[in-house]
Design a protein around this motif. Structure first.
Motif, PDB file in Angstrom:
ATOM      1  N   LEU A 115      18.939   5.202  86.436  1.00 31.29           N
ATOM      2  CA  LEU A 115      19.939   5.101  85.484  1.00 31.29           C
ATOM      3  C   LEU A 115      19.992   3.638  84.784  1.00 31.29           C
ATOM      4  O   LEU A 115      20.698   3.556  83.795  1.00 31.29           O
TER       5      LEU A 115
ATOM      6  N   PRO B 287      14.023  14.038  82.424  1.00 31.49           N
ATOM      7  CA  PRO B 287      14.612  13.905  81.455  1.00 31.49           C
ATOM      8  C   PRO B 287      14.805  14.729  80.270  1.00 31.49           C
ATOM      9  O   PRO B 287      14.083  14.561  79.089  1.00 31.49           O
TER      10      PRO B 287
ATOM     11  N   GLU C 243      24.515   6.205  80.219  1.00 28.88           N
ATOM     12  CA  GLU C 243      24.053   7.413  80.588  1.00 28.88           C
ATOM     13  C   GLU C 243      25.175   8.121  80.944  1.00 28.88           C
ATOM     14  O   GLU C 243      25.389   9.423  80.664  1.00 28.88           O
ATOM     15  N   LYS C 244      26.364   7.757  81.684  1.00 29.78           N
ATOM     16  CA  LYS C 244      27.412   8.608  82.050  1.00 29.78           C
ATOM     17  C   LYS C 244      28.330   9.179  80.915  1.00 29.78           C
ATOM     18  O   LYS C 244      28.800  10.123  80.847  1.00 29.78           O
TER      19      LYS C 244
ATOM     20  N   GLU D  84      23.957  -0.090  81.178  1.00 26.88           N
ATOM     21  CA  GLU D  84      22.940   1.092  81.100  1.00 26.88           C
ATOM     22  C   GLU D  84      23.483   2.334  81.805  1.00 26.88           C
ATOM     23  O   GLU D  84      23.291   3.282  81.208  1.00 26.88           O
TER      24      GLU D  84
ATOM     25  N   GLY E 269      23.666  10.963  86.847  1.00 24.57           N
ATOM     26  CA  GLY E 269      23.968  10.215  85.599  1.00 24.57           C
ATOM     27  C   GLY E 269      24.995  11.177  84.642  1.00 24.57           C
ATOM     28  O   GLY E 269      26.023  11.033  84.668  1.00 24.57           O
TER      29      GLY E 269
ATOM     30  N   ARG F 111      23.672  12.067  81.087  1.00 26.23           N
ATOM     31  CA  ARG F 111      23.186  12.193  79.363  1.00 26.23           C
ATOM     32  C   ARG F 111      22.076  13.257  79.638  1.00 26.23           C
ATOM     33  O   ARG F 111      21.986  14.292  78.785  1.00 26.23           O
ATOM     34  N   TRP F 112      21.204  13.289  80.551  1.00 25.47           N
ATOM     35  CA  TRP F 112      20.011  14.048  80.850  1.00 25.47           C
ATOM     36  C   TRP F 112      20.272  15.123  81.853  1.00 25.47           C
ATOM     37  O   TRP F 112      19.459  15.636  82.520  1.00 25.47           O
TER      38      TRP F 112
END
Length: 600
Positions: free
Chosen positions: A325, A168, A335-336, A331, A298, A300-301
């Protein structure tokens, strides 16, 4: 011999280098050298009354000319005699029946032809077949060399941390791109995430943009047959030479960032991070006008989230990759939604309420323009209805005819060469993304028709064989299996269907089996050639809990498992067209199945 100028007389012996008024001995020396008289001339000299050479010579130039003339006449007579003998020999041996008259006729024709073959002769270039053969050999040798280097590069990249091990941080990828001069900023981007449908939506988006004359790039994962599929240019996987060049261009900078990260106690760039960097650099080098980029995991990362996307597409979200995720839809959606950028356009598939709320919050935070697909059950005249909707679907040979409504227009009777309601909805998202790249305007009908007509989606409800029909699909979670089984029932209407299943250890095997059980007669569990795969015996135990022991077969290899499934599907008093086999559960298994049936 007369001359133009009587004052300049040419001596008869001048041609032989004989001085005027030379003695006989001087003449002999000049013509024959110091060796004396040519013995062949002695008879002629005697006939001419010449004195014995032993007694000395007293020969005039005129005498010598007479001797030469006689010698020439005798030579011509001998030539005629030899030619006549030759004619008789040829007539006897080469002309049928020794027909001398026929020979004379042929010779006369040859004599009458006064043309000069050299007048019509053209230079002939040397036969280049040998050069072509050498070029072919050189090309083959070059191909072997390139393929060997390709294997080396792939091994170097695969030696890194695998893509399913999430690290991440975007710092490593951003650092490499900074060193490269930020190639990702030189073209426009469509960024796609979601639980299911990413690849099909990406493929359709790329085809729509390419049909409008744009140079396109496409980054996807995982691959089916070759790692080069992950980086496509104008719809085709990057060449081996291109892949090697992309790696060699970025390798020095990757090494620099690796060293810096490890010195600080961090990891090297992962397998997926390196591929993302290679793709972003290759797109700039090509160069492309727009790149369609799929998230790996995911959002975000994810390594792809270094781009400043013009358009973000979020396909339906379900539970998957919960280890990384999160265990709830909220949650996972958080992330997506991390791919949404300031001022971008966001294309959102219909979502369950928790996911929809998370996406709307992120879009508002980034002041993004939202194009939302309405609930398929909503009344399209309702003020709450979304601006994206599949208005109509009809089955067609090889796919379906759809009518799609977007913010810009209604597109009627568009042929999409893929099966299932979910593919019609993926097409809707792709069309909305293409409109956003075109400034929100309607996409011309010709571009829409050509773009969708050229779409392919290997490993997505793909027919590998008929009689009985063998299908393969990369579905690997309960959400995807639900959509898949509905499409199979609609498009194929099998009376008997047997599943061939292999899954990864981190997947919801029980949920996948529960989705397959109502529409299949039996399941054949097979291994997958991957260290991440679930043990086939363990999968068999889970399958027996869902299907019952008498409907489960465990096979040790894919080919054997497919043969067993075919036998099970055909063991009924129904036409072969009513029976089918579905190979499903993993992208890796789909790739193995396609290779088994000889699909490139």
């Amino acid at each position: 011999m007369p001359a133009d100028d009587d004052s300049k007389q040419i001596s008869p012996g001048a041609a032989f280098g004989i001085p005027e008024g030379a003695t006989g001995e001087e003449v002999v020396d000049a013509v024959f050298g110091e060796t004396g008289v040519d013995p062949d001339l002695l008879p002629y000299l005697e006939a001419a009354g010449a004195p014995d050479p032993a007694e000395g010579l007293s020969v005039s130039v005129s005498d010598l000319q007479e001797v030469g003339a006689q010698q020439e006449a005798d030579a011509e007579a001998q030539d005629r005699e030899d030619l006549e003998a030759l004619r008789e020999l040829v007539a006897a041996n080469m002309i049928p029946g020794g027909d001398a008259d026929r020979l004379e006729e042929l010779l006369a024709e040859a004599d009458a032809d006064d043309s000069d073959d050299w007048d019509s002769w053209e230079p002939q270039l040397p036969d280049d077949s040998e050069d072509e053969h050498l070029r072919d050999l050189e090309a083959a040798a070059r191909g072997v060399e390139v393929s060997a280097r390709m294997r080396e590069v792939e091994a170097e990249i695969l030696a890194r941390a695998p893509e399913h091990q999430v690290q991440p941080s975007l710092e490593r990828v951003e650092a490499v791109l900074d060193l490269l001069g930020n190639p990702e900023r030189t073209y426009r981007t469509v960024h796609i995430t979601g639980t299911n449908g990413k690849t099909s939506t990406a493929r359709m988006t790329e085809r729509l943009l390419a049909s409008g004359g744009m140079r396109t790039g496409h980054f996807t994962s995982p691959h089916l047959a070759t790692i080069r599929e992950r980086i496509s240019l104008d719809g085709e996987p990057i060449s081996e030479e291109g892949f090697i060049a992309a790696w060699e261009d970025v390798a020095p900078y990757v090494a620099m960032v690796d060293e810096r990260s490890q010195a600080a106690g961090g990891p090297r760039l992962s397998f997926f991070e390196v591929l993302a960097v290679m793709a972003l650099a290759a797109f700039a080098d090509y160069p492309v006008d727009v790149a369609v980029i799929e998230v790996g995991l995911g959002g975000r990362w994810d390594a792809t989230n270094v781009i400043g996307s013009d358009v973000a597409v979020i396909t339906p979200i379900g539970r998957d990759h919960e280890r990384w995720l999160g265990s709830s839809i909220t949650e996972i959606a958080h992330e997506k939604a991390g791919i949404i950028k300031d001022g971008s356009t966001v294309i959102v598939a219909h979502q369950v309420p928790d996911a929809a709320a998370e996406i709307e919050q992120a879009a508002a935070l980034h002041r993004a323009v939202v194009r939302r697909e309405c609930d398929p059950e909503e009344d399209p005249t309702s003020p709450e209805a979304g601006v994206l909707r599949v208005l109509d679907r009809q089955l067609a040979v090889g796919g379906q005819l759809v009518t799609l409504a977007t913010a810009a227009a209604v597109y009627e009777d568009v042929f999409v060469p893929l099966h299932g309601e979910y593919q019609a909805r993926n097409a809707l998202l792709a069309l909305a993304a293409a409109e956003a790249i075109h400034g929100g305007r309607q996409v011309p009908a010709r571009i829409v028709e050509d773009g969708f007509a050229s779409v392919t989606s290997p490993g997505r409800l793909e027919v590998l064989r008929s009689s009985p029909t063998v299908l393969v699909d990369a579905g690997h979670n309960p959400h995807g299996i639900e959509a898949l089984t509905g499409a199979i029932e609609e498009a194929f209407g099998f009376q008997h269907l047997v599943a061939v299943l292999g899954v990864m250890a981190d997947k919801d095997a029980e949920g996948i089996l529960a989705g397959l059980e109502p529409v299949t007669d039996a399941v054949v569990c097979v291994p997958i050639d991957s260290p991440r795969a679930m043990d086939v015996d363990d999968l068999g135990e889970v399958a027996r809990e869902v299907y019952g022991a008498d409907r489960v077969v465990v096979s040790r290899q894919l080919g054997e498992g497919v043969a067993q499934a075919v036998a099970l599907s055909e063991g009924h008093d129904t036409p072969l067209t009513a029976s089918g086999v579905l190979i499903v559960g993993s992208v890796v298994l789909a790739a193995e199945a396609r290779a088994l049936f000889g699909r490139p």
